[in-house]
Design a protein around this motif. Structure first.
Motif, short mmCIF file in Angstrom:
data_model
loop_
_atom_site.label_atom_id
_atom_site.label_comp_id
_atom_site.label_asym_id
_atom_site.label_seq_id
_atom_site.Cartn_x
_atom_site.Cartn_y
_atom_site.Cartn_z
N THR A 5 -91.44 -22.05 -0.94
CA THR A 5 -92.13 -23.34 -0.94
C THR A 5 -92.76 -23.58 0.42
O THR A 5 -92.13 -23.34 1.46
CB THR A 5 -91.15 -24.49 -1.27
OG1 THR A 5 -90.65 -24.33 -2.59
CG2 THR A 5 -91.85 -25.84 -1.17
N LEU A 46 -85.77 -27.96 -5.54
CA LEU A 46 -85.75 -27.01 -4.43
C LEU A 46 -84.47 -26.18 -4.45
O LEU A 46 -84.22 -25.40 -3.53
CB LEU A 46 -85.87 -27.75 -3.09
CG LEU A 46 -87.25 -28.33 -2.77
CD1 LEU A 46 -87.18 -29.18 -1.51
CD2 LEU A 46 -88.29 -27.24 -2.61
N ASN A 48 -83.46 -23.65 -6.27
CA ASN A 48 -83.58 -22.20 -6.42
C ASN A 48 -84.55 -21.56 -5.43
O ASN A 48 -84.93 -20.40 -5.61
CB ASN A 48 -84.02 -21.87 -7.85
CG ASN A 48 -82.98 -22.29 -8.87
OD1 ASN A 48 -81.79 -22.09 -8.67
ND2 ASN A 48 -83.43 -22.90 -9.96
N GLN A 49 -84.94 -22.30 -4.41
CA GLN A 49 -85.88 -21.75 -3.43
C GLN A 49 -85.15 -20.90 -2.40
O GLN A 49 -84.14 -21.32 -1.84
CB GLN A 49 -86.64 -22.88 -2.74
CG GLN A 49 -87.54 -23.67 -3.68
CD GLN A 49 -88.54 -22.80 -4.41
OE1 GLN A 49 -89.40 -22.17 -3.80
NE2 GLN A 49 -88.41 -22.74 -5.72
N ASP A 50 -85.66 -19.70 -2.17
CA ASP A 50 -85.07 -18.83 -1.15
C ASP A 50 -85.50 -19.24 0.25
O ASP A 50 -84.75 -19.08 1.21
CB ASP A 50 -85.51 -17.38 -1.39
CG ASP A 50 -85.03 -16.84 -2.72
OD1 ASP A 50 -83.81 -16.84 -2.94
OD2 ASP A 50 -85.87 -16.44 -3.54
N LEU A 51 -86.70 -19.79 0.33
CA LEU A 51 -87.33 -19.96 1.63
C LEU A 51 -88.29 -21.14 1.61
O LEU A 51 -89.08 -21.28 0.67
CB LEU A 51 -88.08 -18.66 1.95
CG LEU A 51 -88.83 -18.50 3.25
CD1 LEU A 51 -87.91 -18.69 4.43
CD2 LEU A 51 -89.46 -17.11 3.29
N ILE A 52 -88.19 -22.01 2.62
CA ILE A 52 -89.09 -23.16 2.71
C ILE A 52 -89.78 -23.16 4.08
O ILE A 52 -89.12 -23.15 5.12
CB ILE A 52 -88.33 -24.49 2.51
CG1 ILE A 52 -87.75 -24.55 1.10
CG2 ILE A 52 -89.26 -25.68 2.75
CD1 ILE A 52 -86.96 -25.81 0.82
N LEU A 70 -81.49 -30.59 2.45
CA LEU A 70 -81.53 -29.33 1.72
C LEU A 70 -80.16 -28.65 1.69
O LEU A 70 -79.30 -28.91 2.53
CB LEU A 70 -82.55 -28.39 2.37
CG LEU A 70 -83.99 -28.90 2.42
CD1 LEU A 70 -84.86 -27.93 3.24
CD2 LEU A 70 -84.56 -29.06 1.02
N SER A 71 -79.99 -27.77 0.72
CA SER A 71 -78.76 -26.98 0.62
C SER A 71 -78.60 -26.09 1.84
O SER A 71 -79.58 -25.62 2.43
CB SER A 71 -78.81 -26.12 -0.64
OG SER A 71 -77.85 -25.09 -0.60
N ASN A 73 -77.72 -23.19 1.81
CA ASN A 73 -78.14 -21.83 1.45
C ASN A 73 -79.65 -21.64 1.56
O ASN A 73 -80.14 -20.52 1.46
CB ASN A 73 -77.70 -21.50 0.02
CG ASN A 73 -76.19 -21.44 -0.10
OD1 ASN A 73 -75.51 -20.98 0.81
ND2 ASN A 73 -75.66 -21.90 -1.22
N THR A 74 -80.38 -22.74 1.74
CA THR A 74 -81.84 -22.66 1.82
C THR A 74 -82.27 -22.27 3.23
O THR A 74 -81.82 -22.87 4.21
CB THR A 74 -82.48 -24.00 1.45
OG1 THR A 74 -82.05 -24.39 0.14
CG2 THR A 74 -84.00 -23.89 1.44
N VAL A 76 -84.83 -22.33 6.13
CA VAL A 76 -85.92 -23.20 6.57
C VAL A 76 -86.64 -22.58 7.76
O VAL A 76 -86.00 -22.13 8.72
CB VAL A 76 -85.40 -24.60 6.95
CG1 VAL A 76 -86.53 -25.45 7.54
CG2 VAL A 76 -84.80 -25.30 5.73
#
Length: 224
Positions: A5, A46, A48-52, A70-71, A73-74, A76
């Protein structure tokens, strides 16, 4: 497939970031799904997002403030003109901080590093146990212990016993995050909670002795 994202209130910057990421992924044959947005408050999913990739100076909400929602696990990565906020951004432990003025130069290095990290997190073992075959995520392994030709693999939530030597398991894992702390234990350094010259204490409170002449090498690897 990597889910990415990009959030930036400046449409021109948003388009440019998208083109750089998309071009890099095409050249390096990374399969990605990229969503773009001008306002972080308008994004509903957001999880299931790997990368923001996140701008900081936005009208609806400050990017650093948004990152706190955010989680853990995300991953950033901040991309911004607000270079003086680099130290403020450390509060949310971003993977990287990219200056828009240097984006064309810095982004490719960051993408290479972050894709390597994601791949490392997603690696797993498939092992045969008494009940059948099991898939174990390497990143979830706390440590491995060998006794009488049986290796017990301790993960975050459970343990598995396999008829393999510790050396065989070590060859299967092959990760710099793991260390052969003594002849019977192979530990994930990310789950070491406390250490001294004689022992380590894992996050599940397991106490493991440090092998003879292993302390300095352990310390070097643990602190690197």
């Amino acid at each position: 497939m990597y889910n990415i994202t990009i959030i930036d209130d400046n449409q021109q910057d948003l388009n440019y970031i998208f083109s750089l990421i998309n071009n890099y992924c095409q050249i390096n044959k990374h399969e990605v799904k990229i969503q773009c947005c001008n306002d972080p408050l308008q994004i509903k999913d957001l999880i299931n997002q790997d990368l923001i990739f996140l701008d900081i100076d936005m009208p609806s909400i400050n990017g650093i403030q948004f990152a706190t929602t955010l989680s853990n696990n995300t991953i950033v990565i901040f991309i911004t003109n607000m270079e003086h906020l680099v130290f403020d951004s450390f509060k949310v432990h971003p993977f990287d901080f990219i200056r828009k003025s240097q984006m064309n130069k810095e982004l490719s290095y960051t993408l290479k590093a972050v894709f390597n990290l994601i791949d490392e997190k997603n690696k797993y073992l498939i092992l045969k146990i008494k009940q059948g075959k099991v898939k174990i995520k390497i990143n979830d392994i706390l440590f491995c212990e060998t006794t009488d030709h049986i290796t017990t693999i301790y993960t975050i939530n459970e343990l598995f016993q396999v008829r393999k030597s510790l050396k065989e398991i070590m060859m299967m894992i092959q990760s710099n995050k793991f260390f052969h702390i003594n002849k019977s234990y192979y530990v994930n350094l990310e789950y070491v909670k406390v250490y001294d010259r004689k022992k380590i204490i894992m996050y599940n409170d397991k106490i493991i002795s440090i092998g003879k002449n292993k302390y300095h090498l352990f310390l070097q690897r643990y602190l690197s």
